[in-house]
Design an enzyme around this catalytic site. Sequence first.
Site, mmCIF file in Angstrom:
data_model
loop_
_atom_site.group_PDB
_atom_site.id
_atom_site.type_symbol
_atom_site.label_atom_id
_atom_site.label_comp_id
_atom_site.label_asym_id
_atom_site.label_seq_id
_atom_site.Cartn_x
_atom_site.Cartn_y
_atom_site.Cartn_z
ATOM 1 N N HIS A 290 11.283 5.565 -6.939
ATOM 2 C CA HIS A 290 12.236 6.288 -7.789
ATOM 3 C C HIS A 290 11.533 7.277 -8.718
ATOM 4 C CE1 HIS A 290 16.109 7.182 -9.097
ATOM 5 N NE2 HIS A 290 16.514 6.034 -9.613
ATOM 6 N N THR B 245 10.420 -0.134 9.766
ATOM 7 C CA THR B 245 10.169 -1.534 10.095
ATOM 8 C C THR B 245 11.452 -2.146 10.626
ATOM 9 O OG1 THR B 245 9.432 -3.686 9.230
ATOM 10 C CG2 THR B 245 10.654 -2.275 7.715
#
Length: 453
Positions: A424, A372
């Site tokens: 994560h 993006t």
Amino acid sequence: MPTNIEIPSLGESITEAVLVRWILADGQRVSANEPVCELETDKANVDLPSTAAGVLRHIVEEGQTVQVGQVIGRIDDSASAIANAPAAAKPPASKAAPTTQAASSVEAPAKKPAAPAGPAPAAPAPAGPAATPAPSDQSPSVRRLASETGVDPATVPGTGRGGRVTKQDMQKAIDAPPAADEADTEPEPPVARTVPAVVPPPPQTPVAPAKAGTEKLTFDSTGIRRSPMSKMRKSIARRLVEVQQTAAILTTYNEIDLTAVLDLRGKYKQKFTDVHGVSLGLMSFFSRAAILALAEFPRLNARIDGEEIVYHQFVHLGIAVSTDRGLAVPVMRNAQLLSFARVESEIKRLAQSTRDGRLGMEELTGGTFTITNGGVYGSLFSTPILNPPQSAILGMHAIQKRPVCIGDKIEARQMMYVALSYDHRLIDGRESVSFLVRMKDMLEDPARLMLEI
């Protein structure tokens, strides 16, 4: 025998849509594969084509929610029905005067009433071509720009499917200098001299908010306005909240010296355009660097499915595109196989089709990694949010000239901050940081991109 028009499968996890509008009227003749209606889904607006030739019969009204598999209309292929039905392409061309009148009502705030009416009786020939590329069933964004700026869609050459005028066509017409209008109307000298005098001044005020992406809002007596969220906006809201609640999102940052890339781009930009027919942008450099880095850190290109990790041998690269309906992420499939020129042309095509609402659902699903670029809006630093079920997203930002130490000297360099958000649960900090450093190394020395080292 009549053929049913059914809502087809619209992609993963999509079970319903809204019938935004019928492109063709009830009782109108339709050809096979011709778009008959526009559907709004969680991901984008799509046209539904006819599966047969015949006469269109509506069953479901505009604005209703429809389910996958539901019958919304029928195609009557009987000879008598086809013989009595008007052809889809004929009404706009054969009724140029009504089309011009309808267009002049849109222009009313920006033009004198007499201006558009004059050419019709005096020169019917020019009025016909003007109406041809602009059907009366324009998209909402085109109608909004027409009402805000006074630009008549009937006077704008359409580049969309079937000659339809797109939002980008309108923007080009809005941004065009008055001299262009005069050149367009040269065949009618009397009209050409009056148009520049009448047209340019009024649109000047509304053009700015249209380009800035704002809308004119009306409010009730208490100063409040309530508007229903579109399906696409509701889907964006739901998915963003879900990913925040289900993924362990962490973001790591770095900065990249793009001086060498910009020098290379400036040196070969014109030659690249001449050879490949498409402009050389930054996205192809970043795409290539990301693809090579993903090969070294495959978990950034993977996803979690229950208690399993799903790896991908390919890179289906998502490119975030902002539209007036919300953010969409069209997918460039097998990006690892594409050259710089193919990447640039695909990005241009996908972005244009996304803004025009003309993407197929297969082009909006299946991405494995997303890029993006908030820099196009001036963003210097941001934290991108994951695009589920993907596990990582790269955020590009604005390029700024900043002082940087090069050896023992301080030089002004073209710098960009980059951000990598990742899940994560799957990706460790070492991998995410190393991924960005790998991209940084290749972009600061673009020869490594070509040599893949």
